[in-house]
Design a protein around this motif. Structure first.
Motif, PDB file in Angstrom:
ATOM      1  N   LEU A  64       0.817  -1.208   0.000  1.00  0.00           N
ATOM      2  CA  LEU A  64       0.000   0.000   0.000  1.00  0.00           C
ATOM      3  C   LEU A  64       0.857   1.268   0.000  1.00  0.00           C
ATOM      4  CD1 LEU A  64      -2.698  -1.124   2.589  1.00  0.00           C
ATOM      5  CD2 LEU A  64      -3.050  -0.782   0.147  1.00  0.00           C
ATOM      6  N   ALA A  65       2.027   1.203   0.610  1.00  0.00           N
ATOM      7  CA  ALA A  65       2.849   2.402   0.780  1.00  0.00           C
ATOM      8  C   ALA A  65       3.627   2.788  -0.470  1.00  0.00           C
ATOM      9  CB  ALA A  65       3.821   2.209   1.944  1.00  0.00           C
ATOM     10  N   PHE A  66       3.901   1.813  -1.360  1.00  0.00           N
ATOM     11  CA  PHE A  66       4.740   2.104  -2.522  1.00  0.00           C
ATOM     12  C   PHE A  66       4.038   1.788  -3.832  1.00  0.00           C
ATOM     13  CE2 PHE A  66       7.713   1.352   0.940  1.00  0.00           C
ATOM     14  CZ  PHE A  66       8.640   2.370   0.782  1.00  0.00           C
ATOM     15  N   LYS A  67       4.285   2.653  -4.800  1.00  0.00           N
ATOM     16  CA  LYS A  67       3.890   2.333  -6.175  1.00  0.00           C
ATOM     17  C   LYS A  67       4.960   1.438  -6.793  1.00  0.00           C
ATOM     18  CE  LYS A  67       1.145   6.436  -7.306  1.00  0.00           C
ATOM     19  NZ  LYS A  67       1.061   7.628  -8.190  1.00  0.00           N
ATOM     20  N   ASN A  68       6.197   1.746  -6.456  1.00  0.00           N
ATOM     21  CA  ASN A  68       7.327   0.937  -6.933  1.00  0.00           C
ATOM     22  C   ASN A  68       8.408   0.986  -5.851  1.00  0.00           C
ATOM     23  OD1 ASN A  68       9.592  -0.168  -8.183  1.00  0.00           O
ATOM     24  ND2 ASN A  68       9.024   0.631 -10.205  1.00  0.00           N
ATOM     25  N   ARG A  69       8.462  -0.060  -5.061  1.00  0.00           N
ATOM     26  CA  ARG A  69       9.381  -0.055  -3.930  1.00  0.00           C
ATOM     27  C   ARG A  69      10.832  -0.123  -4.372  1.00  0.00           C
ATOM     28  NH1 ARG A  69      10.043  -4.651   0.765  1.00  0.00           N
ATOM     29  NH2 ARG A  69      11.951  -3.746   1.650  1.00  0.00           N
ATOM     30  N   SER A  70      11.095  -0.789  -5.486  1.00  0.00           N
ATOM     31  CA  SER A  70      12.486  -0.954  -5.929  1.00  0.00           C
ATOM     32  C   SER A  70      13.163   0.391  -6.203  1.00  0.00           C
ATOM     33  CB  SER A  70      12.542  -1.838  -7.189  1.00  0.00           C
ATOM     34  OG  SER A  70      11.820  -1.230  -8.242  1.00  0.00           O
ATOM     35  N   VAL A  71      12.383   1.368  -6.628  1.00  0.00           N
ATOM     36  CA  VAL A  71      12.949   2.700  -6.885  1.00  0.00           C
ATOM     37  C   VAL A  71      12.517   3.695  -5.801  1.00  0.00           C
ATOM     38  CG1 VAL A  71      13.124   2.333  -9.362  1.00  0.00           C
ATOM     39  CG2 VAL A  71      11.025   3.315  -8.400  1.00  0.00           C
ATOM     40  N   GLY A  72      11.821   3.202  -4.778  1.00  0.00           N
ATOM     41  CA  GLY A  72      11.408   4.056  -3.670  1.00  0.00           C
ATOM     42  C   GLY A  72      10.292   5.015  -3.992  1.00  0.00           C
ATOM     43  N   LEU A  73       9.448   4.662  -4.955  1.00  0.00           N
ATOM     44  CA  LEU A  73       8.340   5.540  -5.350  1.00  0.00           C
ATOM     45  C   LEU A  73       7.155   5.320  -4.405  1.00  0.00           C
ATOM     46  CD1 LEU A  73       7.228   7.608  -7.333  1.00  0.00           C
ATOM     47  CD2 LEU A  73       6.462   5.700  -8.787  1.00  0.00           C
ATOM     48  N   VAL A  74       6.892   6.299  -3.548  1.00  0.00           N
ATOM     49  CA  VAL A  74       5.842   6.209  -2.533  1.00  0.00           C
ATOM     50  C   VAL A  74       4.491   6.571  -3.127  1.00  0.00           C
ATOM     51  CG1 VAL A  74       5.032   7.152  -0.321  1.00  0.00           C
ATOM     52  CG2 VAL A  74       7.473   6.727  -0.692  1.00  0.00           C
ATOM     53  N   ASP A  75       3.464   5.874  -2.684  1.00  0.00           N
ATOM     54  CA  ASP A  75       2.106   6.133  -3.161  1.00  0.00           C
ATOM     55  C   ASP A  75       1.438   7.170  -2.247  1.00  0.00           C
ATOM     56  OD1 ASP A  75      -0.423   6.157  -4.172  1.00  0.00           O
ATOM     57  OD2 ASP A  75      -0.758   3.996  -4.048  1.00  0.00           O
ATOM     58  N   THR A  76       1.497   8.432  -2.667  1.00  0.00           N
ATOM     59  CA  THR A  76       0.939   9.519  -1.850  1.00  0.00           C
ATOM     60  C   THR A  76      -0.585   9.579  -1.903  1.00  0.00           C
ATOM     61  OG1 THR A  76       1.220  11.070  -3.688  1.00  0.00           O
ATOM     62  CG2 THR A  76       3.014  10.923  -2.071  1.00  0.00           C
ATOM     63  N   SER A  77      -1.209   8.746  -2.716  1.00  0.00           N
ATOM     64  CA  SER A  77      -2.673   8.718  -2.745  1.00  0.00           C
ATOM     65  C   SER A  77      -3.227   7.898  -1.580  1.00  0.00           C
ATOM     66  CB  SER A  77      -3.178   8.136  -4.071  1.00  0.00           C
ATOM     67  OG  SER A  77      -2.822   6.765  -4.193  1.00  0.00           O
ATOM     68  N   TRP A  78      -2.369   7.058  -0.977  1.00  0.00           N
ATOM     69  CA  TRP A  78      -2.819   6.287   0.188  1.00  0.00           C
ATOM     70  C   TRP A  78      -2.927   7.238   1.376  1.00  0.00           C
ATOM     71  CZ3 TRP A  78       0.350   2.606   3.737  1.00  0.00           C
ATOM     72  CH2 TRP A  78      -0.534   1.885   4.555  1.00  0.00           C
ATOM     73  N   ASN A  79      -4.068   7.276   1.989  1.00  0.00           N
ATOM     74  CA  ASN A  79      -4.341   8.246   3.045  1.00  0.00           C
ATOM     75  C   ASN A  79      -3.364   8.141   4.214  1.00  0.00           C
ATOM     76  OD1 ASN A  79      -6.105  10.439   3.699  1.00  0.00           O
ATOM     77  ND2 ASN A  79      -6.997   9.187   5.318  1.00  0.00           N
ATOM     78  N   ALA A  80      -2.962   6.915   4.557  1.00  0.00           N
ATOM     79  CA  ALA A  80      -2.034   6.726   5.680  1.00  0.00           C
ATOM     80  C   ALA A  80      -0.707   7.428   5.423  1.00  0.00           C
ATOM     81  CB  ALA A  80      -1.805   5.236   5.928  1.00  0.00           C
ATOM     82  N   ILE A  81      -0.298   7.511   4.158  1.00  0.00           N
ATOM     83  CA  ILE A  81       0.921   8.223   3.794  1.00  0.00           C
ATOM     84  C   ILE A  81       0.663   9.722   3.707  1.00  0.00           C
ATOM     85  CG2 ILE A  81       2.578   8.628   1.922  1.00  0.00           C
ATOM     86  CD1 ILE A  81       3.189   6.098   3.471  1.00  0.00           C
ATOM     87  N   ARG A  82      -0.434  10.107   3.085  1.00  0.00           N
ATOM     88  CA  ARG A  82      -0.710  11.516   2.816  1.00  0.00           C
ATOM     89  C   ARG A  82      -0.922  12.332   4.096  1.00  0.00           C
ATOM     90  NH1 ARG A  82      -1.161  14.389  -1.430  1.00  0.00           N
ATOM     91  NH2 ARG A  82      -2.357  16.327  -1.470  1.00  0.00           N
TER      92      ARG A  82
END
Length: 376
Positions: free
Chosen positions: A240-258
């Motif tokens: 849920l936290a990453f769009k692409n973990r290998s490159v460290g791309l965080v998913d800012t659309s996930w409310n827990a992150i935002r």
């Protein structure tokens, strides 16, 4: 002869009329005296019931009289309040130990009782607007033991979900308060609701705002842990936290992150409120030094520092401070079972990636609010 008879009859009639009139007048006078005496005694009895005589009552102003009268029925008034609010905190607050004597507790009881009888429902002077999983419930429970604070126990979600119900509906939810008391409510989702600052400002430009912040990585893990307890089949935290973990791309659309991108939300609030109207509580210091953090909250609200380190102890099982056991209870006052859950174990590499992601947001947040929360 006839003349003498008529004269005698007239004298008799006059005497009869005089005696009858006097008798009737005496009867009326007696009944009037009895009736008035009964009324006076009844009123005195009623006044005695409503407000018994006090040695210190003579010459006091109205508020002092109301205060004196209400203090005689504090216990029953508090029980009625507890029934209405569905809360047991009244009994717990009646005798909180660790204070100098029982003066502050007596003041709390008296203020609550007087407010219930003679206070008014008012729109809040202050709001705890965020953030979720930061420690907002702890701040609410700690500050509401102050005698000059009346707080709504539940989250009304007025400025995010129920705004169309109107301010009269919102006011109706509030506890009754005296003019000298602060009305407070807590809804953590306000901080991330875009419309909330404008709506709150429309209610009052002078509203004081409290924001409880916490290391955004720890906050996100706590948020996920709570969701997982309700929905055990959700994807993993990493997914849920990453769009692409290998490159460290965080998913800012996930409310827990935002939510943890505090500066983005704060900039929205600063369009409607001065920074001096917003007080930031450290979720970390709230655990390690609850009295210090609550002292600053009391200062911000313009309250006397009554809540001190004497009111707290650290609960090692839960991992956070609780209010000491009141004399009237066999149990200390800790937050509910949903607080203090053991967090889901997250790989250290994932935590480091998220710390790196949040670092620029944190630095700008520190600079804006003038505090270093030391999350890095």
């Amino acid at each position: 002869m006839a003349h003498r008879f008529l004269s005698s009859t007239n004298r008799f009639s006059a005497r009869f009329a005089f005696i009858f009139t006097v008798s009737l007048s005496c009867t009326y006078l007696c009944y009037s005296i009895l009736f008035c005496r009964s009324t006076i005694m009844t009123n005195q009895g009623y006044e005695g019931k409503r407000c018994p005589p006090s040695k210190s009552a003579g010459g006091k102003k109205l508020l002092g009289k109301l205060d004196n009268c209400a203090s005689l029925e504090v216990r029953s008034a508090l029980e009625e309040s507890a029934a209405r609010r569905g809360s047991s905190d009244v009994r717990d607050q009646s005798k909180t130990p660790g204070s100098s004597g029982s003066n502050w507790a007596d003041t709390k009881l008296r203020n609550m009782s007087v407010a219930q009888k003679y206070g008014n429902k008012k729109l809040p002077n202050a709001l705890i607007v965020g953030v979720k999983k930061g420690g907002t419930r702890a701040v609410l429970e700690f500050i509401r033991i102050h005698p000059d604070v009346r707080a709504l126990g539940t989250e009304p979600h007025f400025f995010d979900r129920n705004y169309d119900r109107g301010l009269d509906w919102y006011r109706g939810l509030m506890p009754r308060t005296l003019d000298s008391q602060i009305t407070l409510e807590k809804t953590p989702s306000y901080f991330v609701t875009r419309e909330a600052p404008r709506r709150i400002s429309s209610m009052s430009h002078e509203t004081k705002l409290i924001v409880v912040v916490r290391n955004p990585v720890t906050r996100a893990i706590s948020d996920y842990t709570q969701t997982l307890s309700k929905k055990p089949d959700i994807p993993t935290f990493e997914e849920l936290a990453f769009k692409n973990r290998s490159v460290g791309l965080v998913d800012t659309s996930w409310n827990a992150i935002r939510i943890g991108m505090y500066i983005l939300h704060l900039e929205n609030w600063l369009q409607y409120f001065r920074l001096s109207q917003i007080h930031f509580v450290s979720g970390e210091r709230l655990i390690t030094d609850p009295a210090g953090e609550m002292g600053r909250v009391q200062d911000f609200l313009g309250l006397k520092r009554i809540i001190t380190d004497k009111h707290f102890y650290f609960n090692r099982t839960k991992g956070f401070p609780c209010l000491k056991k009141p004399e009237s209870s066999s149990q200390p006052r800790c937050l509910g079972k949903s607080k203090g859950r053991t967090h889901v174990q997250i790989e250290e590499e994932v935590i480091e990636q998220l710390q790196e992601f949040y670092r620029p947001f944190n630095i700008k947040f520190y600079e804006t609010v003038g505090q270093d929360f030391k999350w890095d």
